[in-house]
Design a protein around this motif. Structure first.
Motif, PDB file in Angstrom:
ATOM      1  N   ASN A  81     -63.770   4.735  30.466  1.00 29.35           N
ATOM      2  CA  ASN A  81     -62.313   4.728  30.319  1.00 29.35           C
ATOM      3  C   ASN A  81     -61.688   4.380  31.666  1.00 29.35           C
ATOM      4  O   ASN A  81     -62.402   4.281  32.672  1.00 29.35           O
ATOM      5  N   ARG A  98     -65.141  11.914  34.178  1.00 34.38           N
ATOM      6  CA  ARG A  98     -65.788  11.554  32.907  1.00 34.38           C
ATOM      7  C   ARG A  98     -66.625  10.273  33.084  1.00 34.38           C
ATOM      8  O   ARG A  98     -67.760  10.200  32.616  1.00 34.38           O
ATOM      9  N   ASN A 132     -65.777  20.367  27.329  1.00 34.83           N
ATOM     10  CA  ASN A 132     -65.240  19.951  26.027  1.00 34.83           C
ATOM     11  C   ASN A 132     -65.875  18.667  25.510  1.00 34.83           C
ATOM     12  O   ASN A 132     -65.745  18.327  24.349  1.00 34.83           O
ATOM     13  N   PHE A 133     -66.485  17.919  26.417  1.00 38.12           N
ATOM     14  CA  PHE A 133     -67.087  16.639  26.031  1.00 38.12           C
ATOM     15  C   PHE A 133     -68.608  16.680  26.229  1.00 38.12           C
ATOM     16  O   PHE A 133     -69.252  15.638  26.338  1.00 38.12           O
ATOM     17  N   TYR A 135     -63.244  21.589  32.230  1.00 32.59           N
ATOM     18  CA  TYR A 135     -62.639  20.540  31.386  1.00 32.59           C
ATOM     19  C   TYR A 135     -63.730  19.712  30.703  1.00 32.59           C
ATOM     20  O   TYR A 135     -63.659  19.395  29.527  1.00 32.59           O
ATOM     21  N   MET A 169     -65.280  14.433  46.401  1.00 35.94           N
ATOM     22  CA  MET A 169     -64.626  15.736  46.342  1.00 35.94           C
ATOM     23  C   MET A 169     -65.451  16.726  45.513  1.00 35.94           C
ATOM     24  O   MET A 169     -65.669  17.860  45.916  1.00 35.94           O
ATOM     25  N   GLU A 196     -63.846  23.345  43.166  1.00 35.64           N
ATOM     26  CA  GLU A 196     -63.200  22.272  42.414  1.00 35.64           C
ATOM     27  C   GLU A 196     -64.149  21.717  41.343  1.00 35.64           C
ATOM     28  O   GLU A 196     -63.744  21.409  40.227  1.00 35.64           O
ATOM     29  N   ASN A 214     -49.926  12.897  37.029  1.00 40.69           N
ATOM     30  CA  ASN A 214     -50.702  14.125  36.820  1.00 40.69           C
ATOM     31  C   ASN A 214     -52.081  14.012  37.473  1.00 40.69           C
ATOM     32  O   ASN A 214     -52.979  13.348  36.966  1.00 40.69           O
ATOM     33  N   HIS A 215     -52.203  14.696  38.595  1.00 43.36           N
ATOM     34  CA  HIS A 215     -53.423  14.632  39.400  1.00 43.36           C
ATOM     35  C   HIS A 215     -54.648  15.119  38.613  1.00 43.36           C
ATOM     36  O   HIS A 215     -55.718  14.510  38.680  1.00 43.36           O
ATOM     37  N   ASP A 216     -54.488  16.201  37.866  1.00 39.39           N
ATOM     38  CA  ASP A 216     -55.623  16.749  37.125  1.00 39.39           C
ATOM     39  C   ASP A 216     -56.137  15.767  36.067  1.00 39.39           C
ATOM     40  O   ASP A 216     -57.341  15.604  35.894  1.00 39.39           O
ATOM     41  N   THR A 217     -55.209  15.124  35.363  1.00 32.88           N
ATOM     42  CA  THR A 217     -55.615  14.144  34.352  1.00 32.88           C
ATOM     43  C   THR A 217     -56.439  13.047  35.024  1.00 32.88           C
ATOM     44  O   THR A 217     -57.493  12.644  34.523  1.00 32.88           O
ATOM     45  N   VAL A 224     -59.986  14.221  35.950  1.00 36.56           N
ATOM     46  CA  VAL A 224     -60.903  14.365  34.811  1.00 36.56           C
ATOM     47  C   VAL A 224     -61.291  12.992  34.251  1.00 36.56           C
ATOM     48  O   VAL A 224     -62.442  12.764  33.874  1.00 36.56           O
ATOM     49  N   LEU A 225     -60.332  12.060  34.237  1.00 37.55           N
ATOM     50  CA  LEU A 225     -60.644  10.694  33.780  1.00 37.55           C
ATOM     51  C   LEU A 225     -61.739  10.083  34.661  1.00 37.55           C
ATOM     52  O   LEU A 225     -62.701   9.481  34.170  1.00 37.55           O
TER      53      LEU A 225
END
Lengths: 179, 302
Positions: free
Chosen positions: B45, B65, B111-112, B108, B94, B101, B55-58, B61-62
């Protein structure tokens, strides 16, 4: 030409705002800015914008002018070239400070530039921030390129949901240009 | 990789499949000729870079992934885009270094059915060429040196800055791309502001500032008498090539600087034909200086 000077009203000050910012990764050292102006002097955007001044943004955070800086659309003019980060003698990662401001601004004011909403919505729909036309995907074969790997839009939507972006997108206003 | 071919998962990102197949086509050609094996991602993705401002968190996670997918394949990631490199490399570093972290992001990823382990590296094309393949091997692959061609480099931002995050080049005087260009026989000229930004990341909210930034760069390039500009990022390439006619119109000037992906320049020097390197997809058409290399016919040689 600079913006006209504005009066700072005591009631407008939120002295804890700098600590709210310094909690963000990369923005920890905002309190150390001593207003030398290196960030603005070396910023390629500041060279062409009448209003974008990272030094001023840093000072506004330190002063606690929370509402004023969060609603200042010029925070959206940073290109993230990171020149300010490399040059700051106090190691204030100003580009990351601005990222923190943008993130907080979206959350508090429920307002963001339209382009980011479009990119985010495309991403949820397709896994990419652009909607790649079917003809382009088909043309890859003609060009001798392997098929484009698949994506998982459902999982992307789940990431948006878990990180709080999904609900923000649904409730936020947008604006188009920042001059 | 020991004893075998260098092998990477290729991370194409969004911009390249959307509108810059010329970069992908030329990169695959030259890397294959240099003995690099590119493996397709089973899925991926967006790298997260365009979402970081909202949104830093999004964004983290992207990126994570994608890294997890690469870890499961057991291969390092190769990116062609500076933005993808910046995002994936930053998150990879990081999460490797910061246990707290990593645990937070792994919550998160659960979930996947994924977990960040920290077992791979993220590399940009320039790093793969300079560090893994090496100047010697590239030099030996040159069949048709582009002597007499003067070009300028535009390394872009995220493969040189922030210095403490990337650390592979000198951000004040970037050398890697320049050295890679000089291997082709072309002369990479110095000009003012080589390390500066193209302006593209803010084009969605303001066109005038990035166009002024790009125009200033192109002016400096013209002053240095460069005959083409060399990029290694699809965002930067779009800014200087696709947008060049718009910049000319806005400032009412003729610029006419062809903008090549480094892989096109290298491909030409390796003896590939312009059509094999998708030169026809460039917006700014080759000038007389470049044309003499494009019209070259290998069958007439010997």
């Amino acid at each position: 030409m600079e913006q006209p000077a504005q009066t700072v009203k005591a009631g407008e000050i939120n002295s804890k705002f700098k600590y709210e910012i310094s909690k963000f990764r990369g923005a920890e050292k905002i309190t150390l800015c001593f207003q030398c102006g290196t960030c603005t002097a070396d910023c390629p955007v500041s060279r062409f914008s009448e209003f974008y001044r990272p030094k001023k943004i840093a000072r506004m955070i330190q002063l606690g002018l929370k509402d004023r800086i969060l609603s200042d659309k010029h925070i959206w003019l940073c290109t993230t070239c990171y020149t300010c980060v490399d040059h700051c003698p106090q190691d204030v990662e100003i580009a990351n400070v601005i990222r923190a401001l943008r993130n907080i601004s979206v959350r508090h004011l429920k307002s963001l530039p339209l382009v980011y909403k479009e990119l985010a919505e495309n991403l949820m729909k397709t896994g990419f921030v652009y909607v790649i036309p079917e003809t382009r995907i088909k043309k890859r074969e003609e060009l001798g390129l392997p098929p484009l790997p698949k994506t998982s839009p459902e999982e992307i939507t789940k990431i948006f949901e878990l990180t709080g972006l999904l609900s923000l997108l649904g409730t936020s206003q947008t604006f188009e240009r920042v001059e | 990789m020991v004893g075998g071919k260098p092998k990477y998962l290729i991370f194409l990102g969004c911009v390249i499949p959307y509108r810059l197949s010329s970069y992908e086509i030329s990169a695959r050609k030259v890397l294959s000729a240099l003995g690099v094996e590119l493996v397709e991602m089973p899925e991926y993705n967006c790298c997260g870079f365009p979402i970081d401002p909202i949104n830093h968190d999004t964004a983290i996670v992207l990126a994570a992934r994608n890294i997890c997918i690469a870890e499961m394949e057991g291969m390092n990631l190769l990116t062609l885009c500076n933005g993808c490199f910046g995002s994936l490399h930053k998150v990879n570093k990081m999460l490797k270094e910061d246990k707290e972290e990593r645990e937070r992001v792994n919550e998160y990823l659960k979930n996947f059915d994924m977990e960040f382990k920290g077992s791979i590296e993220v590399k940009h094309l320039v790093h793969v060429l300079a560090e893994d393949i090496g100047f010697e091997k590239i030099k030996n692959s040159i069949k048709k040196p582009l002597s007499t061609l003067r070009v300028a480099q535009h390394p872009g931002c995220h493969i040189i800055r922030p210095r403490k995050l990337v650390g592979k080049d000198d951000p004040e005087n970037p050398r890697l791309l320049k050295d890679l260009i000089n291997l082709t026989g072309a002369k990479c000229v110095d000009y003012r502001g080589e390390n500066e930004c193209c302006g593209n990341p803010i084009i969605g909210v303001n066109e005038k500032i990035p166009f002024q930034m790009a125009k200033e760069k192109l002016d400096h390039i013209i002053s240095a008498k460069a005959e083409a500009l060399i990029t290694v990022c699809p965002f930067c390439h779009i800014m200087f090539d696709l947008n060049q006619p718009r910049i000319e119109k806005l400032f009412n000037v003729k610029i006419g600087i062809p903008v090549l992906h480094y892989t096109q320049l290298l491909g030409l020097a390796m003896g590939f034909l312009p059509q094999e390197l998708a030169f026809d997809e460039l917006r700014v058409k080759p000038t007389i200086y470049l044309k003499k290399f494009l019209d070259y016919n290998p069958t007439l040689e010997v």
